[in-house]
Design a protein around this motif. Structure first.
Motif, PDB file in Angstrom:
ATOM      1  N   CYS A  25       8.785  -7.553   0.202  1.00 27.11           N
ATOM      2  CA  CYS A  25       8.263  -6.819  -0.958  1.00 27.11           C
ATOM      3  C   CYS A  25       6.755  -7.004  -1.083  1.00 27.11           C
ATOM      4  N   CYS A  28       3.990  -4.757   0.528  1.00 32.70           N
ATOM      5  CA  CYS A  28       3.431  -3.596  -0.183  1.00 32.70           C
ATOM      6  C   CYS A  28       2.758  -3.998  -1.493  1.00 32.70           C
ATOM      7  N   HIS A  29       3.342  -5.014  -2.179  1.00 38.66           N
ATOM      8  CA  HIS A  29       2.868  -5.372  -3.524  1.00 38.66           C
ATOM      9  C   HIS A  29       1.851  -6.514  -3.495  1.00 38.66           C
ATOM     10  N   ASP A  33      -1.907  -1.892  -1.171  1.00 46.22           N
ATOM     11  CA  ASP A  33      -1.356  -0.535  -1.270  1.00 46.22           C
ATOM     12  C   ASP A  33      -1.620  -0.008  -2.677  1.00 46.22           C
ATOM     13  N   THR A  35      -0.569   2.505  -4.154  1.00 49.46           N
ATOM     14  CA  THR A  35       0.583   3.143  -4.800  1.00 49.46           C
ATOM     15  C   THR A  35       1.606   2.132  -5.294  1.00 49.46           C
ATOM     16  N   ALA A  36       1.429   0.864  -4.951  1.00 50.29           N
ATOM     17  CA  ALA A  36       2.395  -0.171  -5.348  1.00 50.29           C
ATOM     18  C   ALA A  36       1.711  -1.174  -6.271  1.00 50.29           C
ATOM     19  N   ARG A  38       0.472  -4.461  -7.972  1.00 50.87           N
ATOM     20  CA  ARG A  38       0.267  -5.782  -7.390  1.00 50.87           C
ATOM     21  C   ARG A  38       1.150  -6.810  -8.100  1.00 50.87           C
ATOM     22  N   CYS A  63      10.987   0.627  -0.213  1.00 51.21           N
ATOM     23  CA  CYS A  63      11.491   1.330  -1.397  1.00 51.21           C
ATOM     24  C   CYS A  63      11.223   2.820  -1.270  1.00 51.21           C
ATOM     25  N   VAL A  66      11.257   4.591  -7.261  1.00 46.78           N
ATOM     26  CA  VAL A  66      10.700   3.580  -8.172  1.00 46.78           C
ATOM     27  C   VAL A  66      11.841   2.727  -8.703  1.00 46.78           C
TER      28      VAL A  66
END
Length: 590
Positions: A25, A28-29, A33, A35-36, A38, A63, A66
């Protein structure tokens, strides 16, 4: 494979799987990114070892949709259910000042734990906003502005320790109000509702709770009597002081015991405050002496029982021990504390309710005698003025009796007598009327009561010493015995006084009747004041050997003799020095 090894293997596997999912996870977080969102997982956070899917069901990297917003009640359902009906939950959830997302299911949790669910720490972690070391600070983040008066009083009270790391023993907001189910005092389920206050405070103050529940206050509260005090009725709920002084204790007790509704509800005497305020303890306390006995010194603080209860501190059989706590052993420690037989009697006395009928009779007699003597002195002055001014004999009488010169020793004695008398009067009435201007000179000292006491006892010693010197002079010397014979009343004194007041013959005896009366009145007053002052000075000895009503009698006589002495000094000597035409300097011959 054994069962323990199997369980350990499953735990390690689950932990590895959770750790692996978290890492996926965070690919991306991690903030790279756009769009993701933090996500920051704080080391030591309570949720750090959970898989993301445990809070975000259905999440499988990568993912596609959402994920559903995480809610705390997924795991903490029992706590959420208990919080659901609490006032605090509703207020926080509706407050936009607490969270930018008011009304969301997890808003109330974030408000007290952490703004980010990923950084939530266990309550036992000192870094957690919900830990004992920080929970009050967390509450004050909102309540310092919502309830500034309560917040300021809490910060200045005993329950708040000033520095982090020192609060583990001090009470926190959560100790009294609860941590999740927080309601206002109006709700019966609230921990701070009057029916639950004793149990809440008793969580820390166990002995005090036991004493209170067996006291008259606790039993009345158990019967749901609305006038019965609970802990917060005597102790401020937030501004708990480090130590309550005597003035605070009396104020707390009198808030109920001087109220007519409470006295009527429990059939109590309404004069308890006035009787205490008029006693030595009450007067000294009003003058600022917090060391004297107050309500709690005699009745106790939590284990307050009625006087007919054998375990009560004010039961007749226990009064000796109660009084002896302050008035300890006397005569070098040989005698026992105050014997109970000597302190039995009315303690809360008032002028219309003395401890013994004799005290009431003597007080009434002194009031009548004072009024009579003041009237006679004023009448004498009127007749004397009429005779001296109207008859024109003032100059002759003044010339016929030139004032004798006093020796240096006599002048010193007169000055010391005058100074000690007025110091005695001012310091004595400063205790009797502690709010009057007479007490102002002593309030300039850090310890007003000690300064007044020292002035009173010191001047009494000087006056008694002068009286002793005078007695020796009048009885042991030839000149003194000669003066004593002249001062002794004889039959012709009354006839001479009548002729004097009528403005008759200007010839005068060596010492007039009025002067003899003044001398013997002064001697009588000095003797009586000394004899009645001694038992008050040695109060510990008196309590061990004299009946309580006899001490009150001595106090009554002492006070009214002082009133008589001051009235005589002002009216009689004031007339002789400032008004009497025969004594004024302008009337002297030559």
């Amino acid at each position: 494979m054994s069962t323990p090894i199997l369980i350990l293997s499953l735990f390690v596997a689950a932990h590895s799987a959770a750790t692996g999912q978290v890492r996926e996870c965070l690919d991306c977080h991690d903030g790279r990114d756009p769009t993701a969102p933090r996500v920051l997982l704080s080391p030591g956070a309570a949720h750090a070892e959970l898989a993301c899917a445990e809070c975000h069901p259905g999440v499988e990297p990568p993912c596609r949709d959402v994920p559903k917003a995480a809610t705390c009640d997924t795991c903490h359902g029992d706590t959420a259910d208990r919080m659901a009906g609490a006032e605090h939950t509703a207020h926080v959830a509706e407050s936009a000042a607490v969270s930018p997302e008011p009304g969301t299911p997890h808003t109330t949790c974030r408000a007290c734990h952490e703004p980010s669910a990923h950084a939530v720490r266990r309550a036992g972690d000192p870094a957690s906003p919900a830990s004992r070391d920080r929970v009050s600070e967390t509450c004050l983040a909102c309540h310092a502005s919502l309830h500034p008066r309560h917040a300021a009083r809490f910060l200045g009270g005993k329950h708040h320790a000033p520095a982090p790391g020192q609060r583990t023993e001090a009470a926190t907001c959560a100790d009294c109000h609860g941590s999740h189910v927080i309601d206002s005092p109006r709700r019966p389920a609230s921990r701070v509702h009057r029916a639950n206050v004793a149990a809440t405070c008793g969580g820390c103050h166990r002995d005090a709770r036991t004493e209170y529940e067996n006291s008259v206050h606790g039993r009345a509260a158990a019967r749901n009597a609305p006038e019965a005090p609970v802990c917060t009725g005597c102790h401020d709920a937030h501004a708990v002081p480090p130590r309550r002084g005597g003035t605070d204790v009396v104020a707390a007790c009198s808030a109920c015991h001087a109220a007519e509704r409470v006295s009527s509800a429990f059939r109590l005497r309404a004069d308890r405050l006035s009787s205490f305020s008029g006693s030595y303890h009450g007067l000294a306390l009003r003058l600022g002496d917090d060391r004297v006995a107050n309500c709690g010194s005699c009745h106790g603080h939590h284990a307050i029982r009625p006087p007919d209860d054998p375990s009560s501190t004010v039961h007749p059989d226990n009064l000796g021990t109660t009084c002896g706590a302050c008035h300890a052993r006397t005569c070098g420690g040989c005698h026992d504390p105050v014997p109970a037989r000597f302190v039995r009697g009315t303690v809360h006395v008032t002028p219309d309710r003395p401890s013994h009928p004799v005290v009431g009779v003597v007080r009434s007699a002194y009031i009548g005698l004072t009024g009579l003597l003041v009237s006679l002195m004023v009448l004498h002055h009127i007749l004397d003025l009429r005779a001296k001014i109207g008859g024109g004999a003032a100059s002759a009488r003044g010339a016929g009796r030139p004032a004798p010169r006093l020796s240096a020793s006599e002048r010193i004695q007169r000055a010391a007598l005058t100074l000690s008398f007025w110091t005695l009067a001012v310091s004595g009435f400063a205790l009797a009327f502690p709010e009057s201007p007479l007490a102002w000179p002593f309030r300039a000292f850090p310890d007003a009561a000690a300064a007044r006491r020292a002035a009173h006892r010191g001047s009494a010693a000087v006056l008694a010493g002068l009286a002793l010197v005078h007695v020796c002079d009048m009885t042991l010397t030839r000149g003194g015995r000669s003066r004593l014979r002249l001062l002794w009343p004889v039959r012709r004194d009354a006839r001479d006084a009548r002729r004097d007041l009528a403005g008759g013959d200007a010839s005068q005896p060596p010492i007039r009747l009025a002067e003899k009366a003044e001398y013997w009145a002064r001697a009588w007053g000095t003797a009586v004041m000394t004899l009645t002052g001694l038992p008050l000075l040695a109060i510990d000895f008196s309590l061990a050997h004299i009946r309580l009503w006899a001490i009150e009698l001595a106090q009554t006589i002492h006070f009214w003799e002082a009133v008589l002495a001051v009235a005589t000094a002002v009216i009689w000597r004031g007339y002789a020095v400032f008004i009497d035409p025969a004594a004024r300097p302008l009337n002297r011959p030559g």
